[in-house]
Design a protein around this motif. Structure first.
Motif, PDB file in Angstrom:
ATOM      1  N   GLN A  71       0.956  -1.216   0.105  1.00 34.39           N
ATOM      2  CA  GLN A  71       0.056  -0.060   0.019  1.00 34.39           C
ATOM      3  C   GLN A  71       1.004   1.161   0.078  1.00 34.39           C
ATOM      4  N   GLU A  73       1.842   4.884   0.877  1.00 35.68           N
ATOM      5  CA  GLU A  73       1.459   5.548   2.154  1.00 35.68           C
ATOM      6  C   GLU A  73       0.815   6.714   1.929  1.00 35.68           C
ATOM      7  N   SER A  75      -2.738   6.623   1.133  1.00 39.01           N
ATOM      8  CA  SER A  75      -3.662   6.502   0.184  1.00 39.01           C
ATOM      9  C   SER A  75      -4.246   5.042  -0.045  1.00 39.01           C
ATOM     10  N   ASP A  76      -5.269   4.816  -0.796  1.00 39.36           N
ATOM     11  CA  ASP A  76      -5.868   3.432  -0.831  1.00 39.36           C
ATOM     12  C   ASP A  76      -4.989   2.845  -2.193  1.00 39.36           C
ATOM     13  N   VAL A  77      -4.172   3.159  -2.847  1.00 37.89           N
ATOM     14  CA  VAL A  77      -3.590   2.738  -3.623  1.00 37.89           C
ATOM     15  C   VAL A  77      -2.492   1.638  -3.280  1.00 37.89           C
ATOM     16  N   ILE A  78      -2.636   0.455  -4.087  1.00 38.07           N
ATOM     17  CA  ILE A  78      -1.686  -0.556  -3.749  1.00 38.07           C
ATOM     18  C   ILE A  78      -0.649  -0.771  -5.076  1.00 38.07           C
TER      19      ILE A  78
END
Length: 109
Positions: A71, A73, A75-78
């Motif tokens: 993930q 840092e 944010s919801d982005v992986i």
């Protein structure tokens, strides 16, 4: 044969789990334990051959089908760690899950 399979498995763990020391260590410990349990077998026995085939299969899955994500840092982005050996599908089964010419209707659309 067993030594080559063991090396393939260790290489596959290194490729599948880069930068994740804890998971890499756990996977390698599991591989070592698996090989240690079959150490006393005759190399030409059926059980030893099946164990080597299993190790090669696990190495192949780790190398081609396991992708690690981290993930980003804040944010919801992986971010996925996709490498040159990662199997990339063409999504045909998603487009036509019921076979040739099949259609899926969701919510009455």
């Amino acid at each position: 044969m067993a030594l080559a399979a063991y090396r393939h498995l260790l290489r596959a763990t290194r490729i599948a789990f880069p930068g994740d020391y804890h998971l890499l260590h756990a996977a390698r410990t599991q591989a070592r334990t698996g090989f240690d349990t079959l150490r006393s077998l005759d190399p030409d026995s059926e059980e030893a051959i099946k164990g080597i085939a299993h190790a090669e299969g696990v190495a192949s899955i780790l190398r081609h089908n396991v992708v690690q994500g981290k993930q980003v840092e804040g944010s919801d982005v992986i971010r996925l760690t996709i490498h040159e050996d990662t199997e990339k599908g063409d999504n045909d089964t998603v487009k036509n899950p019921f076979g040739k010419g099949g259609k899926v209707r969701v919510g009455g659309i």
